[in-house]
Design a protein around this motif. Structure first.
Motif, PDB file in Angstrom:
ATOM      1  N   LEU A 289       0.643 -29.082  -1.953  1.00  0.00           N
ATOM      2  CA  LEU A 289       0.721 -27.622  -1.951  1.00  0.00           C
ATOM      3  C   LEU A 289       0.808 -27.061  -0.537  1.00  0.00           C
ATOM      4  O   LEU A 289       1.556 -26.114  -0.271  1.00  0.00           O
ATOM      5  CB  LEU A 289      -0.491 -27.034  -2.677  1.00  0.00           C
ATOM      6  CG  LEU A 289      -0.517 -27.178  -4.198  1.00  0.00           C
ATOM      7  CD1 LEU A 289      -1.806 -26.614  -4.769  1.00  0.00           C
ATOM      8  CD2 LEU A 289       0.683 -26.494  -4.828  1.00  0.00           C
TER       9      LEU A 289
ATOM     10  N   PHE B  28       0.145 -19.450  -4.631  1.00  0.00           N
ATOM     11  CA  PHE B  28      -0.200 -20.812  -4.253  1.00  0.00           C
ATOM     12  C   PHE B  28      -1.279 -20.828  -3.169  1.00  0.00           C
ATOM     13  O   PHE B  28      -2.042 -21.786  -3.070  1.00  0.00           O
ATOM     14  CB  PHE B  28       1.049 -21.558  -3.775  1.00  0.00           C
ATOM     15  CG  PHE B  28       2.060 -21.778  -4.854  1.00  0.00           C
ATOM     16  CD1 PHE B  28       1.904 -22.806  -5.774  1.00  0.00           C
ATOM     17  CD2 PHE B  28       3.170 -20.956  -4.972  1.00  0.00           C
ATOM     18  CE1 PHE B  28       2.838 -23.017  -6.784  1.00  0.00           C
ATOM     19  CE2 PHE B  28       4.097 -21.154  -5.976  1.00  0.00           C
ATOM     20  CZ  PHE B  28       3.933 -22.184  -6.882  1.00  0.00           C
TER      21      PHE B  28
ATOM     22  N   ALA C 111      -4.336 -20.662  -5.100  1.00  0.00           N
ATOM     23  CA  ALA C 111      -4.548 -21.963  -5.744  1.00  0.00           C
ATOM     24  C   ALA C 111      -5.104 -22.974  -4.752  1.00  0.00           C
ATOM     25  O   ALA C 111      -5.975 -23.782  -5.097  1.00  0.00           O
ATOM     26  CB  ALA C 111      -3.237 -22.471  -6.339  1.00  0.00           C
TER      27      ALA C 111
ATOM     28  N   LEU D 146      -2.404 -23.405 -11.867  1.00  0.00           N
ATOM     29  CA  LEU D 146      -1.350 -23.897 -10.974  1.00  0.00           C
ATOM     30  C   LEU D 146      -0.032 -24.071 -11.728  1.00  0.00           C
ATOM     31  O   LEU D 146       1.047 -23.758 -11.199  1.00  0.00           O
ATOM     32  CB  LEU D 146      -1.787 -25.216 -10.342  1.00  0.00           C
ATOM     33  CG  LEU D 146      -0.799 -25.855  -9.362  1.00  0.00           C
ATOM     34  CD1 LEU D 146      -0.520 -24.914  -8.199  1.00  0.00           C
ATOM     35  CD2 LEU D 146      -1.336 -27.187  -8.856  1.00  0.00           C
TER      36      LEU D 146
END
Length: 301
Positions: free
Chosen positions: A89, A220, A223, A272
């Motif tokens: 990520l 993200f 996340a 996610l």
């Protein structure tokens, strides 16, 4: 239907492997379950922990006690998986952010070139187009002082100077009235101005799309924060069970901790997946359907 339009429609369609996910996401019950789980995940994890603790504390249920080695292997596996996922990520977020920043600088440089062209065209404006000179000067004065940080432009008024200019230049009714009085040089000059203004309009719209992309990838970032928090919790319990030997002092705590952490990690992975699916649709199709999963999110489109 043109070839370009057909390709665009084909690109907006989900790939065949995602047809099942599309059908599931269209089910109202699935949407309600997903919204409930993601919004009340702390309460869900707390309830799961309390129920598992009550079951493990029963005297007639010694089989619910998780062996120390199993607990250590579980926390170790969770920590390694979360660390690997976080690495992916972070690389993706860094790469995407650099692409967006590079694209913004390129668009800003292209916009400056178009502004310079518009200035030169305004300086050599024919007398037949002199009635548009105040509007052109107003647009130039509006765009020249703007820096990269000022884009995208969010106007509170009903029309921006660019929109007023486009309305004046693209009003076919006004141009048909003066068509007999317009020379070829004047018409070519007008076409050049139209081309520059259309280019600037596309660049300004591109800034808005890039801003939307920044909002989309910010999902993200959240996340990464949540997965980092879960990684920290997993490492703490790995230390407590592996070195401090928390299992020996509190033998009933292993099962509630393992089950609660597993549920929490699964919910984080579900979020996610939703973020990835939303980002995919924002690239290849409309994201209006996926705002149903996030009714409180704001989209500037």
């Amino acid at each position: 239907m043109s070839t370009r339009k057909a390709q665009r429609l084909q690109m907006c369609e989900p790939v065949p492997g995602l047809q099942i996910l599309v059908k599931l996401s269209n089910t109202p019950l699935v949407r309600i379950v997903i919204i409930t789980i993601t919004r009340h995940q702390l309460a869900i994890v707390g309830i799961v922990f309390a129920i598992a603790l009550l079951f493990s504390m029963r005297e007639n249920a010694p089989w619910l006690t998780v062996p120390k080695q199993v607990a250590i292997e579980f926390f170790s596996a969770v920590s390694q998986s979360l660390a690997a996922l976080l690495g992916v990520l972070i690389v993706f977020l860094t790469f995407t952010s650099q692409l967006i920043a590079q694209r913004r600088h390129e668009d800003y440089h292209t916009l400056q070139i178009q502004i310079d062209k518009l200035i030169r065209l305004t300086q050599s404006l024919p007398g037949e187009l002199s009635n548009f000179e105040p509007t052109l000067i107003a647009l130039i004065n509006y765009l020249v002082p703007l820096h990269l940080k000022d884009f995208p432009i969010w106007e509170t008024s009903s029309q921006t100077p660019l929109e007023k200019l486009l309305n004046n230049f693209k009003d076919e009714y006004e141009w048909t009235q003066v068509q007999q009085q317009r020379s070829l040089a004047t018409d070519l000059h007008r076409q050049q101005i139209l081309l520059v203004i259309n280019n600037m309009e596309e660049i300004l719209e591109g800034f808005s799309r890039l801003y939307n992309r920044i909002l989309e990838i910010s999902r993200f970032t959240l996340a990464i924060v949540k997965l980092s928090f879960l990684l920290g919790i997993s490492l703490v319990f790995l230390l407590l069970f592996g070195i401090i030997d928390l299992q020996r002092k509190f033998p009933d705590i292993s099962l509630p901790v393992i089950v609660s952490l597993a549920i929490w990690v699964l919910i984080a992975l579900l979020e996610l997946v939703l973020d990835t699916w939303f980002f995919y649709k924002s690239l290849y199709g409309s994201s209006s359907h996926y705002l149903r999963f996030f009714p409180n999110s704001k989209h500037p489109n």
